[in-house]
Design a protein around this motif. Structure first.
Motif, mmCIF file in Angstrom:
data_model
loop_
_atom_site.group_PDB
_atom_site.id
_atom_site.type_symbol
_atom_site.label_atom_id
_atom_site.label_comp_id
_atom_site.label_asym_id
_atom_site.label_seq_id
_atom_site.Cartn_x
_atom_site.Cartn_y
_atom_site.Cartn_z
ATOM 1 N N UNK A 87 60.020 67.089 48.984
ATOM 2 C CA UNK A 87 58.708 67.232 49.620
ATOM 3 C C UNK A 87 57.933 68.383 48.988
ATOM 4 N N UNK A 88 58.636 69.485 48.692
ATOM 5 C CA UNK A 88 57.988 70.641 48.069
ATOM 6 C C UNK A 88 57.439 70.258 46.694
ATOM 7 N N UNK A 89 58.242 69.496 45.916
ATOM 8 C CA UNK A 89 57.802 69.071 44.581
ATOM 9 C C UNK A 89 56.556 68.189 44.664
ATOM 10 N N UNK A 90 56.567 67.271 45.653
ATOM 11 C CA UNK A 90 55.419 66.368 45.823
ATOM 12 C C UNK A 90 54.163 67.172 46.129
ATOM 13 N N UNK A 91 54.299 68.151 47.026
ATOM 14 C CA UNK A 91 53.144 68.978 47.411
ATOM 15 C C UNK A 91 52.610 69.728 46.187
ATOM 16 N N UNK A 92 53.543 70.296 45.404
ATOM 17 C CA UNK A 92 53.128 71.049 44.210
ATOM 18 C C UNK A 92 52.397 70.119 43.232
ATOM 19 N N UNK A 93 52.952 68.884 43.043
ATOM 20 C CA UNK A 93 52.333 67.920 42.118
ATOM 21 C C UNK A 93 50.931 67.554 42.583
ATOM 22 N N UNK A 94 50.798 67.332 43.916
ATOM 23 C CA UNK A 94 49.480 66.957 44.450
ATOM 24 C C UNK A 94 48.475 68.079 44.207
ATOM 25 N N UNK A 95 48.902 69.301 44.485
ATOM 26 C CA UNK A 95 48.000 70.450 44.316
ATOM 27 C C UNK A 95 47.578 70.572 42.856
ATOM 28 N N UNK A 96 48.555 70.438 41.941
ATOM 29 C CA UNK A 96 48.244 70.585 40.509
ATOM 30 C C UNK A 96 47.316 69.464 40.028
ATOM 31 N N UNK A 97 47.610 68.212 40.450
ATOM 32 C CA UNK A 97 46.785 67.077 40.044
ATOM 33 C C UNK A 97 45.358 67.249 40.571
ATOM 34 N N UNK A 98 45.254 67.634 41.830
ATOM 35 C CA UNK A 98 43.937 67.836 42.449
ATOM 36 C C UNK A 98 43.138 68.872 41.678
ATOM 37 N N UNK A 99 43.815 69.925 41.291
ATOM 38 C CA UNK A 99 43.155 71.009 40.556
ATOM 39 C C UNK A 99 42.665 70.485 39.202
ATOM 40 N N UNK A 100 43.511 69.667 38.563
ATOM 41 C CA UNK A 100 43.182 69.082 37.261
ATOM 42 C C UNK A 100 41.928 68.208 37.351
ATOM 43 N N UNK A 101 41.927 67.370 38.401
ATOM 44 C CA UNK A 101 40.792 66.440 38.575
ATOM 45 C C UNK A 101 39.506 67.226 38.806
#
Lengths: 149, 183
Positions: A87-101
């Protein structure tokens, strides 16, 4: 009556190491039996004092609530740990992807603004006369058109 | 024997009740052994936690109290070997202020003179028991504070009956010598 009990014999008797001879002697000898009685009294008083003193110390009573959660199995623990890590990894991925977009959007908007500004500058430069003289140029053009007719 | 095992296991089933019944006696033994109220509380909690976590493996050969006392004795032994305890011991400070045991003498029916004399002797035993070697101190406290018999002490300490008697004899003899010197 035999001789008095030795100091060691009295200590042994008090410690619980009793022999029939010592027991017999104590039944007959007032001096030895009174020494034993005195020791027993002092040890009993010692016990009473320690019990009373200890009862008055903080935390002498059992805690009001002794709640122990049942220990979970290690297997369950490991599953929970893996789920938490995933769950922590998913949250980190979402945050990073969102930032990228959002970064990409920001860059695209900046580029668009640059292009627009460039076009405006080009338009200004490519004018035959300054913008303030454009109405006069329109009049001249109108005169020429009517003269031609 | 079978009945004892069953009754002891039943005691362990209701662990909260066991804590309620045995807390004060385990706490007292630990407190008198380490003579520091905060450490005694922490060790008593450890004792019950260990008992709780090991209750499935308990065979029920001794009473629950003896079993708890066995855990407490091991905890006290480990604690006394710890550097923290050695530090306070070297400083001659037991950490918490514990007051004078003789001041808690019950029984108002004795004369003030007798009370003063007994108080003095109780204080002497208190001081003497502090300086006894560890094994002697443990058996002395179990016998004369916790009122356990020789067999129970042997069970709790893991010593043979004869060994318990020897340690107890030496402890009593040392204390009697100190009392004799006082007279």
């Amino acid at each position: 009556m035999s001789a008095h009990l030795s100091s060691e014999q009295i200590s042994k008797w008090i410690a619980g190491d009793r022999t029939p001879d010592a027991d017999r002697h104590l039944q007959e000898c007032i001096q030895c039996s009174s020494e034993i009685a005195r020791l027993k009294t002092v040890l009993a008083e010692f016990r009473s004092s320690v019990v009373a003193w200890s009862a008055l110390q903080k935390n002498a009573e059992a805690p009001e609530r002794w709640a122990i959660s049942k220990p979970r199995r290690k297997f369950v623990h490991s599953i929970l740990h893996w789920r938490l890590a995933a769950a922590t990894l998913v949250v980190i991925a979402i945050v990073l992807t969102g930032k990228n977009i959002s970064d990409r959007h920001r860059k695209a908007a900046e580029f668009q603004a640059d292009v627009q500004l460039w076009e405006e500058v080009n338009a200004q430069i490519s004018r035959p006369v300054p913008a303030s003289m454009e109405p006069l140029m329109n009049l001249i053009a109108w005169d020429q058109e009517s003269g031609n007719k | 024997m079978h009945e004892t095992v069953e009754s002891t296991r039943a005691e362990l089933q209701d662990f909260e009740e066991l804590v309620r019944l045995q807390w004060s006696c385990i706490y007292r033994f630990i407190l008198v052994s380490v003579r520091n109220a905060d450490s005694a509380q922490a060790l008593t909690q450890d004792c019950f936690l260990r008992a709780y976590s090991k209750r499935e493996t308990f065979r029920g050969e001794a009473s629950a109290k003896t079993w708890l006392m066995k855990i407490a004795i091991n905890l006290v032994r480990d604690f006394c070997r710890s550097r923290r305890h050695q530090f306070w011991k070297r400083l001659g400070n037991s950490g918490a202020t514990l007051g004078e045991v003789g001041d808690y003498l019950p029984g108002a029916e004795i004369s003030p003179e007798d009370k003063a004399s007994i108080n003095e002797q109780v204080q002497m035993i208190w001081q003497a028991s502090k300086s006894l070697p560890d094994k002697q101190k443990t058996v002395f406290l179990l016998r004369f504070v916790e009122d356990m018999d020789i067999l129970e002490i042997a069970d709790a300490t893991g010593m043979k009956e004869g060994t318990v008697k020897v340690h107890l004899f030496r402890a009593v003899h040392t204390i009697r010598e100190r009392l004799g010197r006082m007279k």
